[in-house]
Design a protein around this motif. Sequence first.
Motif, PDB file in Angstrom:
ATOM      1  N   ILE A 413       0.869  -1.170   0.000  1.00 56.42           N
ATOM      2  CA  ILE A 413       0.000   0.000   0.000  1.00 56.42           C
ATOM      3  C   ILE A 413       0.905   1.220   0.000  1.00 56.42           C
ATOM      4  O   ILE A 413       1.788   1.353   0.853  1.00 56.42           O
ATOM      5  CB  ILE A 413      -0.928   0.034   1.223  1.00 56.42           C
ATOM      6  N   ASN A 414       0.673   2.102  -0.978  1.00 53.75           N
ATOM      7  CA  ASN A 414       1.519   3.280  -1.099  1.00 53.75           C
ATOM      8  C   ASN A 414       0.627   4.511  -1.225  1.00 53.75           C
ATOM      9  O   ASN A 414      -0.206   4.596  -2.130  1.00 53.75           O
ATOM     10  CB  ASN A 414       2.432   3.158  -2.326  1.00 53.75           C
ATOM     11  N   LEU A 415       0.792   5.441  -0.295  1.00 52.99           N
ATOM     12  CA  LEU A 415       0.071   6.710  -0.312  1.00 52.99           C
ATOM     13  C   LEU A 415       1.097   7.816  -0.483  1.00 52.99           C
ATOM     14  O   LEU A 415       1.817   8.158   0.456  1.00 52.99           O
ATOM     15  CB  LEU A 415      -0.722   6.914   0.979  1.00 52.99           C
ATOM     16  N   GLY A 416       1.175   8.380  -1.696  1.00 50.12           N
ATOM     17  CA  GLY A 416       2.148   9.424  -1.976  1.00 50.12           C
ATOM     18  C   GLY A 416       1.487  10.780  -2.018  1.00 50.12           C
ATOM     19  O   GLY A 416       0.410  10.941  -2.601  1.00 50.12           O
ATOM     20  N   ASN A 417       2.148  11.791  -1.414  1.00 47.57           N
ATOM     21  CA  ASN A 417       1.576  13.137  -1.333  1.00 47.57           C
ATOM     22  C   ASN A 417       0.123  13.074  -0.867  1.00 47.57           C
ATOM     23  O   ASN A 417      -0.757  13.739  -1.408  1.00 47.57           O
ATOM     24  CB  ASN A 417       1.668  13.843  -2.686  1.00 47.57           C
ATOM     25  N   PHE A 418      -0.099  12.272   0.158  1.00 49.07           N
ATOM     26  CA  PHE A 418      -1.450  11.985   0.626  1.00 49.07           C
ATOM     27  C   PHE A 418      -1.919  13.079   1.573  1.00 49.07           C
ATOM     28  O   PHE A 418      -1.222  13.459   2.521  1.00 49.07           O
ATOM     29  CB  PHE A 418      -1.471  10.636   1.336  1.00 49.07           C
ATOM     30  N   LEU A 419      -3.123  13.583   1.317  1.00 47.85           N
ATOM     31  CA  LEU A 419      -3.728  14.589   2.178  1.00 47.85           C
ATOM     32  C   LEU A 419      -5.178  14.218   2.428  1.00 47.85           C
ATOM     33  O   LEU A 419      -5.957  14.042   1.486  1.00 47.85           O
ATOM     34  CB  LEU A 419      -3.661  15.976   1.524  1.00 47.85           C
ATOM     35  N   LEU A 420      -5.532  14.076   3.706  1.00 46.25           N
ATOM     36  CA  LEU A 420      -6.902  13.784   4.117  1.00 46.25           C
ATOM     37  C   LEU A 420      -7.276  14.780   5.199  1.00 46.25           C
ATOM     38  O   LEU A 420      -6.608  14.861   6.231  1.00 46.25           O
ATOM     39  CB  LEU A 420      -7.020  12.349   4.621  1.00 46.25           C
ATOM     40  N   GLN A 421      -8.357  15.530   4.950  1.00 40.79           N
ATOM     41  CA  GLN A 421      -8.765  16.555   5.893  1.00 40.79           C
ATOM     42  C   GLN A 421     -10.258  16.429   6.180  1.00 40.79           C
ATOM     43  O   GLN A 421     -11.081  16.358   5.270  1.00 40.79           O
ATOM     44  CB  GLN A 421      -8.456  17.941   5.340  1.00 40.79           C
ATOM     45  N   THR A 422     -10.572  16.387   7.479  1.00 36.48           N
ATOM     46  CA  THR A 422     -11.965  16.388   7.923  1.00 36.48           C
ATOM     47  C   THR A 422     -12.274  17.760   8.519  1.00 36.48           C
ATOM     48  O   THR A 422     -11.500  18.700   8.390  1.00 36.48           O
ATOM     49  CB  THR A 422     -12.203  15.282   8.952  1.00 36.48           C
ATOM     50  N   ALA A 423     -13.408  17.856   9.195  1.00 36.82           N
ATOM     51  CA  ALA A 423     -13.774  19.137   9.798  1.00 36.82           C
ATOM     52  C   ALA A 423     -12.805  19.545  10.893  1.00 36.82           C
ATOM     53  O   ALA A 423     -12.631  20.740  11.157  1.00 36.82           O
ATOM     54  CB  ALA A 423     -15.191  19.054  10.360  1.00 36.82           C
ATOM     55  N   ALA A 424     -12.141  18.565  11.538  1.00 40.61           N
ATOM     56  CA  ALA A 424     -11.280  18.901  12.670  1.00 40.61           C
ATOM     57  C   ALA A 424      -9.907  18.260  12.602  1.00 40.61           C
ATOM     58  O   ALA A 424      -9.062  18.549  13.454  1.00 40.61           O
ATOM     59  CB  ALA A 424     -11.967  18.494  13.978  1.00 40.61           C
ATOM     60  N   SER A 425      -9.645  17.390  11.631  1.00 39.54           N
ATOM     61  CA  SER A 425      -8.366  16.691  11.538  1.00 39.54           C
ATOM     62  C   SER A 425      -7.765  16.855  10.153  1.00 39.54           C
ATOM     63  O   SER A 425      -8.470  17.148   9.183  1.00 39.54           O
ATOM     64  CB  SER A 425      -8.533  15.198  11.857  1.00 39.54           C
ATOM     65  N   LEU A 459      -4.704  15.567  14.510  1.00 42.76           N
ATOM     66  CA  LEU A 459      -5.708  14.558  14.815  1.00 42.76           C
ATOM     67  C   LEU A 459      -6.575  15.051  15.968  1.00 42.76           C
ATOM     68  O   LEU A 459      -6.069  15.311  17.064  1.00 42.76           O
ATOM     69  CB  LEU A 459      -5.059  13.225  15.196  1.00 42.76           C
ATOM     70  N   THR A 460      -7.860  15.181  15.729  1.00 44.91           N
ATOM     71  CA  THR A 460      -8.815  15.529  16.783  1.00 44.91           C
ATOM     72  C   THR A 460      -9.442  14.232  17.282  1.00 44.91           C
ATOM     73  O   THR A 460     -10.167  13.559  16.545  1.00 44.91           O
ATOM     74  CB  THR A 460      -9.887  16.485  16.248  1.00 44.91           C
ATOM     75  N   LEU A 461      -9.134  13.874  18.525  1.00 40.69           N
ATOM     76  CA  LEU A 461      -9.465  12.544  19.019  1.00 40.69           C
ATOM     77  C   LEU A 461     -10.967  12.297  19.107  1.00 40.69           C
ATOM     78  O   LEU A 461     -11.408  11.156  19.007  1.00 40.69           O
ATOM     79  CB  LEU A 461      -8.810  12.318  20.384  1.00 40.69           C
ATOM     80  N   ARG A 462     -11.767  13.346  19.277  1.00 37.22           N
ATOM     81  CA  ARG A 462     -13.210  13.113  19.396  1.00 37.22           C
ATOM     82  C   ARG A 462     -13.788  12.535  18.099  1.00 37.22           C
ATOM     83  O   ARG A 462     -14.866  11.923  18.112  1.00 37.22           O
ATOM     84  CB  ARG A 462     -13.933  14.397  19.770  1.00 37.22           C
ATOM     85  N   GLU A 463     -13.111  12.708  16.966  1.00 39.61           N
ATOM     86  CA  GLU A 463     -13.605  12.141  15.718  1.00 39.61           C
ATOM     87  C   GLU A 463     -13.503  10.621  15.708  1.00 39.61           C
ATOM     88  O   GLU A 463     -14.142   9.964  14.889  1.00 39.61           O
ATOM     89  CB  GLU A 463     -12.859  12.737  14.534  1.00 39.61           C
ATOM     90  N   ALA A 464     -12.720  10.055  16.631  1.00 39.58           N
ATOM     91  CA  ALA A 464     -12.685   8.602  16.765  1.00 39.58           C
ATOM     92  C   ALA A 464     -14.030   8.059  17.236  1.00 39.58           C
ATOM     93  O   ALA A 464     -14.369   6.889  16.985  1.00 39.58           O
ATOM     94  CB  ALA A 464     -11.583   8.184  17.732  1.00 39.58           C
ATOM     95  N   LYS A 483      -9.142  16.525  23.126  1.00 39.99           N
ATOM     96  CA  LYS A 483      -7.745  16.615  22.734  1.00 39.99           C
ATOM     97  C   LYS A 483      -7.583  16.751  21.226  1.00 39.99           C
ATOM     98  O   LYS A 483      -8.302  16.126  20.434  1.00 39.99           O
ATOM     99  CB  LYS A 483      -6.964  15.388  23.202  1.00 39.99           C
ATOM    100  N   GLN A 484      -6.609  17.551  20.855  1.00 39.65           N
ATOM    101  CA  GLN A 484      -6.196  17.691  19.467  1.00 39.65           C
ATOM    102  C   GLN A 484      -4.683  17.538  19.421  1.00 39.65           C
ATOM    103  O   GLN A 484      -3.957  18.279  20.092  1.00 39.65           O
ATOM    104  CB  GLN A 484      -6.621  19.047  18.899  1.00 39.65           C
ATOM    105  N   LEU A 485      -4.220  16.551  18.645  1.00 38.58           N
ATOM    106  CA  LEU A 485      -2.800  16.244  18.577  1.00 38.58           C
ATOM    107  C   LEU A 485      -2.208  16.757  17.270  1.00 38.58           C
ATOM    108  O   LEU A 485      -2.813  16.605  16.203  1.00 38.58           O
ATOM    109  CB  LEU A 485      -2.565  14.738  18.680  1.00 38.58           C
ATOM    110  N   SER A 486      -1.023  17.348  17.386  1.00 37.87           N
ATOM    111  CA  SER A 486      -0.248  17.749  16.211  1.00 37.87           C
ATOM    112  C   SER A 486       0.969  16.835  16.124  1.00 37.87           C
ATOM    113  O   SER A 486       1.702  16.681  17.107  1.00 37.87           O
ATOM    114  CB  SER A 486       0.195  19.210  16.324  1.00 37.87           C
TER     115      SER A 486
END
Length: 708
Positions: A413-425, A459-464, A483-486
């Motif tokens: 599995i290869n994710l190149g220049n991968f960007l995933l953005q949600t409302a909080a992460s 990463l905004t943990l509440r989205e888990a 919590k929000q982790l950078s």
Amino acid sequence: MKEPSTAKPGRKKLKRWLIGIVITVVGLPLLVLLLLQLPAVQDFVRAKAENYLRKELGTEVHIGRLRFTWWHALSLRDVSVQDQQKQTLFKSGELEVRYNLLALLHNEIRVYSLDWNDVKANVYRPANDSSFNYQFIIDAFTSPGPKQDTVIEESGTTLKYDIGSVDLRRIDLNYNDSLGGMLVHAGLTTLHLEPSTLDTDKGRYYIEKFLLDGVNASFVQQYKPSSAPPPPPPDEPADTGSTPLDLRAKSLTISNTQFLYSDNGIGIGVSGSIGNLTLQNARFDLLQTLVDAQSLSLRQSAIHLLMATGLDTTGASEPKDTSSPNTWRVTARALDLDGVDFNMDYPDSPSVRYKNAVDLNHLALAGVVIKANDIGYNADSTHAHITTGSLTEKSGLALQQLKGNILYTNTEINLGNFLLQTAASKIDADVQLRVPSWSTLSDNLGAMQIKADLRPTTLTLREALYFAPDLSRQKSMQPMWRKQLSLKGQLDGSLAQLQIPGLEVQDNDRNYLYVKGSAANVTETDKLGIDLINIKMLSSNAGLRSWVPAGTIPNSVQLPNRLQLTGAVRGGMQQVHPNLLLSTDFGNLSVKGDLAQFTDPDKLSYNITLLADRLQTGAFIKDTTLGALNGTIYAKGSGTDVQKAVADANVNIKTFTYNRYTYHNIVLDGGLKRGVYNATGNIDDNAVQLDLKLSGKIDSCGQTLLLL
């Protein structure tokens, strides 16, 4: 004087007969053709045909207008046929065909254009009748006697097809088999077709342009239980060759379409709508097992997939497993999905009781947008370059942005220049995972190779909780949901031997962690090993408390407002070697040594040196009588049960403040062995001079200190 004719009268008469026959054979058909071009004659033919069909079928037949021009044009309007129940069986508004009839002399069907408007057909069979409503037509034109063998040997000549354009408008077809449980409806507003190649012998069907608009189609198969058990399937003959089918479309457009498929025997239903579907340079090749398109665009559409428990418990409705290898390839240069909704529902499965949770059994995606190119799929791999992606799930989870180069194979599995953005992460990374085989990964997780470069990621943990909503009810985890982790850093190696060139983690309460080093056997707790050569952690009283539920840390305990931990740690679950320095506004403390078997109190062993520097011991417990401590504590031993433990300790305190007085030079050596202790020491202070020598035994009943 004129000589008498030598020709015989019989010969002249024969000649006149021959000339007459030729004129009759040639002229009569020509005269008929000429007469057939007259509207009055064509109306006469139409009326005769209409009366003949009424008589033969015994029902109402109407032909409004019939016109044909020589052998290249036909016009038929207002045609209708009723069934024996006086219901409309077939109705046609207008049929216009331009053709070349003489092309049949060259085994070719040549149609320049076909326009057919306002067509309606109703075929039905009641639940109490085995015959369809068109059966009377078959009976009217079928001889009651025994059938003769009318099979004609193939001549080896294949018909060729040359079709210019086909236009259908306002078509409505209905098939209602109440006895068999099959209900079919197909209606359309417009169909335009321009074939370029129709080669039935080689299975080549090439289309220049295909336009379909205003379709409303449904196929419903109702389960009809049979009183008799299903017969065994017949033996299938050996496949001696595949039928060629090469279907290509230069331009294909489907718009304003509604569709439904339902089979309650197997419990599957598919429904939806197509706002606009466009394919450019598309190809479907059955022999090559290939589906290819230059571009595919799907806009303002919806798909609803229903997976219920089938009513057919005999298994007769289940699709057969051919067990043939998957050799299909799907490729596309460009994909454009915009405004697509997708629902997948398992109605027999209970719904998740949390409103803001993703329910995979009742999934609902709205406003799906995907723009991608260089797309490919086969049995071994899938790849795509996604430039834009977004969607919203009914739970509230929103994917705002998705892009990157994606590759999946049987081993990677290869994710190149991968960007995933949600409302909080937001995940911004390059990730590569390699394994010997995904199918055998669970047998050897350590073989997974990882190469990851995390650019600034949030990463905004509440989205888990969208995926694990039950965790929201656990009080011990409540602090995590704010919590929000950078994150930022790199990983390289395998799960058996993972290198960490550098990894930073920071939360929204100013807690910070940086680690550099390596880890071994990260998937096996009992074999886990770490070698973190560089550790840096920054925190505070508020920062530490932000990770634990309120009341976990007693109010009697006070933590520093500034806390920094640096150093290194090496070891695993069996043994760890810390070399750490804790710096706080309460003073400093360094820890160095070894801890072994610390997960088992009975087998615990340690060899630790603690160095205190201006450590405000009383500040931690809010005791103002205890002040700063400067000194060294060395301890070596094993076990935690005083009746079994063995320990030696050396305490060398340079200064210690107690009750506002600072004591100097306190030295203490002691030992404990299976409940028996001894200690010697002295205090060399200006105010206190004291030598100590103690020994005794700790009572296991009351833990009472007994002096000997």
